[in-house]
Design a protein around this motif. Sequence first.
Motif, PDB file in Angstrom:
ATOM      1  N   THR A 310     -31.733  -0.751  34.242  1.00 43.64           N
ATOM      2  CA  THR A 310     -32.515  -0.810  33.006  1.00 43.64           C
ATOM      3  C   THR A 310     -33.000   0.569  32.601  1.00 43.64           C
ATOM      4  O   THR A 310     -32.945   0.939  31.415  1.00 43.64           O
ATOM      5  CB  THR A 310     -33.720  -1.747  33.192  1.00 43.64           C
ATOM      6  N   PHE A 311     -33.455   1.351  33.594  1.00 44.89           N
ATOM      7  CA  PHE A 311     -33.968   2.688  33.302  1.00 44.89           C
ATOM      8  C   PHE A 311     -32.894   3.565  32.670  1.00 44.89           C
ATOM      9  O   PHE A 311     -33.159   4.294  31.707  1.00 44.89           O
ATOM     10  CB  PHE A 311     -34.493   3.342  34.577  1.00 44.89           C
ATOM     11  N   ILE A 312     -31.685   3.516  33.223  1.00 46.23           N
ATOM     12  CA  ILE A 312     -30.612   4.356  32.676  1.00 46.23           C
ATOM     13  C   ILE A 312     -30.352   4.019  31.216  1.00 46.23           C
ATOM     14  O   ILE A 312     -30.205   4.913  30.367  1.00 46.23           O
ATOM     15  CB  ILE A 312     -29.327   4.203  33.512  1.00 46.23           C
ATOM     16  N   LEU A 313     -30.307   2.748  30.884  1.00 40.80           N
ATOM     17  CA  LEU A 313     -30.033   2.342  29.503  1.00 40.80           C
ATOM     18  C   LEU A 313     -31.158   2.760  28.563  1.00 40.80           C
ATOM     19  O   LEU A 313     -30.902   3.236  27.450  1.00 40.80           O
ATOM     20  CB  LEU A 313     -29.832   0.824  29.446  1.00 40.80           C
ATOM     21  N   LYS A 314     -32.393   2.605  28.984  1.00 38.17           N
ATOM     22  CA  LYS A 314     -33.523   3.047  28.161  1.00 38.17           C
ATOM     23  C   LYS A 314     -33.527   4.566  28.023  1.00 38.17           C
ATOM     24  O   LYS A 314     -33.862   5.106  26.953  1.00 38.17           O
ATOM     25  CB  LYS A 314     -34.841   2.559  28.765  1.00 38.17           C
ATOM     26  N   GLY A 315     -33.140   5.258  29.088  1.00 38.79           N
ATOM     27  CA  GLY A 315     -33.084   6.711  29.028  1.00 38.79           C
ATOM     28  C   GLY A 315     -32.029   7.206  28.059  1.00 38.79           C
ATOM     29  O   GLY A 315     -32.241   8.204  27.352  1.00 38.79           O
ATOM     30  N   VAL A 316     -30.886   6.522  28.014  1.00 41.99           N
ATOM     31  CA  VAL A 316     -29.837   6.890  27.056  1.00 41.99           C
ATOM     32  C   VAL A 316     -30.385   6.840  25.631  1.00 41.99           C
ATOM     33  O   VAL A 316     -30.176   7.775  24.832  1.00 41.99           O
ATOM     34  CB  VAL A 316     -28.619   5.950  27.195  1.00 41.99           C
ATOM     35  N   ARG A 317     -31.091   5.776  25.314  1.00 39.96           N
ATOM     36  CA  ARG A 317     -31.618   5.638  23.956  1.00 39.96           C
ATOM     37  C   ARG A 317     -32.664   6.704  23.655  1.00 39.96           C
ATOM     38  O   ARG A 317     -32.708   7.255  22.548  1.00 39.96           O
ATOM     39  CB  ARG A 317     -32.193   4.233  23.769  1.00 39.96           C
ATOM     40  N   ALA A 318     -33.503   7.007  24.642  1.00 42.37           N
ATOM     41  CA  ALA A 318     -34.545   8.006  24.430  1.00 42.37           C
ATOM     42  C   ALA A 318     -33.970   9.407  24.262  1.00 42.37           C
ATOM     43  O   ALA A 318     -34.447  10.203  23.447  1.00 42.37           O
ATOM     44  CB  ALA A 318     -35.537   7.978  25.589  1.00 42.37           C
ATOM     45  N   VAL A 319     -32.931   9.723  25.045  1.00 44.85           N
ATOM     46  CA  VAL A 319     -32.287  11.034  24.924  1.00 44.85           C
ATOM     47  C   VAL A 319     -31.556  11.142  23.595  1.00 44.85           C
ATOM     48  O   VAL A 319     -31.653  12.156  22.892  1.00 44.85           O
ATOM     49  CB  VAL A 319     -31.321  11.263  26.103  1.00 44.85           C
ATOM     50  N   ASN A 320     -30.834  10.091  23.248  1.00 46.95           N
ATOM     51  CA  ASN A 320     -30.037  10.119  22.013  1.00 46.95           C
ATOM     52  C   ASN A 320     -30.917  10.222  20.776  1.00 46.95           C
ATOM     53  O   ASN A 320     -30.582  10.927  19.816  1.00 46.95           O
ATOM     54  CB  ASN A 320     -29.172   8.865  21.940  1.00 46.95           C
ATOM     55  N   ALA A 321     -32.057   9.529  20.798  1.00 51.84           N
ATOM     56  CA  ALA A 321     -32.940   9.513  19.628  1.00 51.84           C
ATOM     57  C   ALA A 321     -34.022  10.589  19.691  1.00 51.84           C
ATOM     58  O   ALA A 321     -34.821  10.710  18.762  1.00 51.84           O
ATOM     59  CB  ALA A 321     -33.582   8.138  19.497  1.00 51.84           C
ATOM     60  N   ARG A 322     -34.059  11.351  20.805  1.00 52.15           N
ATOM     61  CA  ARG A 322     -35.093  12.373  21.016  1.00 52.15           C
ATOM     62  C   ARG A 322     -36.498  11.783  20.863  1.00 52.15           C
ATOM     63  O   ARG A 322     -37.380  12.372  20.211  1.00 52.15           O
ATOM     64  CB  ARG A 322     -34.915  13.536  20.035  1.00 52.15           C
ATOM     65  N   ARG A 323     -36.712  10.619  21.490  1.00 51.42           N
ATOM     66  CA  ARG A 323     -38.016   9.975  21.419  1.00 51.42           C
ATOM     67  C   ARG A 323     -38.603   9.870  22.814  1.00 51.42           C
ATOM     68  O   ARG A 323     -37.880   9.965  23.816  1.00 51.42           O
ATOM     69  CB  ARG A 323     -37.902   8.606  20.766  1.00 51.42           C
ATOM     70  N   PRO A 324     -39.916   9.661  22.922  1.00 51.58           N
ATOM     71  CA  PRO A 324     -40.554   9.591  24.246  1.00 51.58           C
ATOM     72  C   PRO A 324     -40.028   8.419  25.075  1.00 51.58           C
ATOM     73  O   PRO A 324     -39.563   7.418  24.531  1.00 51.58           O
ATOM     74  CB  PRO A 324     -42.041   9.411  23.914  1.00 51.58           C
ATOM     75  N   LEU A 325     -40.121   8.580  26.389  1.00 52.21           N
ATOM     76  CA  LEU A 325     -39.744   7.531  27.323  1.00 52.21           C
ATOM     77  C   LEU A 325     -40.944   7.242  28.221  1.00 52.21           C
ATOM     78  O   LEU A 325     -41.554   8.162  28.760  1.00 52.21           O
ATOM     79  CB  LEU A 325     -38.550   7.979  28.182  1.00 52.21           C
ATOM     80  N   ALA A 326     -41.277   5.962  28.360  1.00 50.23           N
ATOM     81  CA  ALA A 326     -42.434   5.558  29.176  1.00 50.23           C
ATOM     82  C   ALA A 326     -42.060   5.633  30.653  1.00 50.23           C
ATOM     83  O   ALA A 326     -41.876   4.611  31.325  1.00 50.23           O
ATOM     84  CB  ALA A 326     -42.887   4.162  28.784  1.00 50.23           C
ATOM     85  N   ILE A 327     -41.953   6.842  31.166  1.00 50.66           N
ATOM     86  CA  ILE A 327     -41.443   7.074  32.515  1.00 50.66           C
ATOM     87  C   ILE A 327     -42.300   6.379  33.567  1.00 50.66           C
ATOM     88  O   ILE A 327     -41.785   5.682  34.448  1.00 50.66           O
ATOM     89  CB  ILE A 327     -41.361   8.586  32.796  1.00 50.66           C
ATOM     90  N   ARG A 328     -43.605   6.520  33.486  1.00 50.22           N
ATOM     91  CA  ARG A 328     -44.476   5.947  34.518  1.00 50.22           C
ATOM     92  C   ARG A 328     -44.522   4.423  34.434  1.00 50.22           C
ATOM     93  O   ARG A 328     -44.636   3.745  35.464  1.00 50.22           O
ATOM     94  CB  ARG A 328     -45.869   6.559  34.426  1.00 50.22           C
ATOM     95  N   ASP A 329     -44.414   3.885  33.227  1.00 54.37           N
ATOM     96  CA  ASP A 329     -44.374   2.425  33.098  1.00 54.37           C
ATOM     97  C   ASP A 329     -43.093   1.858  33.725  1.00 54.37           C
ATOM     98  O   ASP A 329     -43.106   0.758  34.291  1.00 54.37           O
ATOM     99  CB  ASP A 329     -44.445   2.010  31.626  1.00 54.37           C
ATOM    100  N   LEU A 330     -41.997   2.603  33.611  1.00 59.83           N
ATOM    101  CA  LEU A 330     -40.714   2.134  34.127  1.00 59.83           C
ATOM    102  C   LEU A 330     -40.567   2.368  35.622  1.00 59.83           C
ATOM    103  O   LEU A 330     -40.025   1.530  36.351  1.00 59.83           O
ATOM    104  CB  LEU A 330     -39.568   2.829  33.379  1.00 59.83           C
ATOM    105  N   LEU A 331     -41.031   3.525  36.099  1.00 62.66           N
ATOM    106  CA  LEU A 331     -40.825   3.875  37.505  1.00 62.66           C
ATOM    107  C   LEU A 331     -41.976   3.473  38.415  1.00 62.66           C
ATOM    108  O   LEU A 331     -41.788   3.343  39.630  1.00 62.66           O
ATOM    109  CB  LEU A 331     -40.571   5.378  37.642  1.00 62.66           C
ATOM    110  N   GLY A 332     -43.162   3.253  37.843  1.00 64.86           N
ATOM    111  CA  GLY A 332     -44.296   2.837  38.661  1.00 64.86           C
ATOM    112  C   GLY A 332     -44.018   1.572  39.467  1.00 64.86           C
ATOM    113  O   GLY A 332     -44.258   1.537  40.685  1.00 64.86           O
ATOM    114  N   PRO A 333     -43.469   0.509  38.834  1.00 64.76           N
ATOM    115  CA  PRO A 333     -43.142  -0.697  39.619  1.00 64.76           C
ATOM    116  C   PRO A 333     -42.086  -0.439  40.695  1.00 64.76           C
ATOM    117  O   PRO A 333     -42.129  -1.069  41.761  1.00 64.76           O
ATOM    118  CB  PRO A 333     -42.620  -1.663  38.544  1.00 64.76           C
TER     119      PRO A 333
END
Length: 355
Positions: A310-333
């Motif tokens: 899931t993280f990889i797919l969300k990261g692709v969208r964030a990189v492509n759109a140059r928008r923030p990624l909720a890193i701690r919300d995703l990796l904290g769990p």
Amino acid sequence: MASAGSVASVALSRAAAEGHGADRRRVSAIAGLEANGYRRHALHAEDQVWVEKNCYVDVWIELLHALKLNPVAMLAFTVAVDFEGDQWTFFKPPHEELWTLYGIEVHELNLWRPLLDHAVEYLAAGKLICTEADAFWLPDTAGTDYRRQHTKSSIILADIDPDQRRLGYFHNAGYFDLQDEDFVNIFRLGFAADPTFMPLFAEVVRTDALVRRSESELLQRAKRSWRRHLEHVPRSNPVVRFMERLDADFPDLQQRGLNHYHAWAFATVRQLGAAFELAAGNLRWMRASDSGVPPDAIEHFESISESCKTFILKGVRAVNARRPLAIRDLLGPLAEHWEHGTSRVREWSDSEHGN
């Protein structure tokens, strides 16, 4: 215990194998192995979160499967992966455990003559060769690397026909054939002497002392493997360290674009996710015979694996759109799953060994 003769199918005389430039016909290190109709192991089935894990562990899964051995039994080593600073551990099965579990010996091959000459002689003797290779010439990577980009990968040579210029090899999630121009380039045939060329790393895989253990014996040895590898589990939570590093690095990942992001993701999130999918698979196999194996540890490890995808797919969208990624919300769990999962499996292992 299997003999070398029961593993190897030798279609060539010793003299022909050793004679450079001699008539060298097809030799197979595993009798009856064919790419056409080959059925991959369940660890590489399409229902896996990570169909391909990494090139080295993948070829070992398929080689053991082709030898009619159980590759799931070896996977305890994956629990000890760590965040190394710019990547997660590129996990590999320890050679000593391949020996302990299956009687398979692995050691470095000294490439003092052309790889093809070594391959003909060794495969004829029932030995396999694991070698680095350029995926540019591996047709099973069609759609990714094949004839598109030069990428180092690992393959195991199992069947070779120098006259027909054909090679049978394990790579990634299966067993394949290559021939003609690909064969010429994999073995660098006809290349002019190049003093700057450094031969790729290779290993000899010996199966002459191969042992087919019962599932119950494999189970007991796998438990001892967990005991050993839990001693090497990182002392501090590696997911937390990864999260802190990514907080600092993510703007640079966005700046460099998708190609760089995919290379980063393979070295980081993919290795973490694939490692814990395999760790969970090993525990699930053991639990089928031993109800004492903690089911919650399996669930924690599977959650790590699925969340990484899931993280990889969300990261692709964030990189492509140059928008923030909720890193701690995703990796904290994931950090919590790592903490709870490793704690539970350590408690189980301690109880197994009377601690």
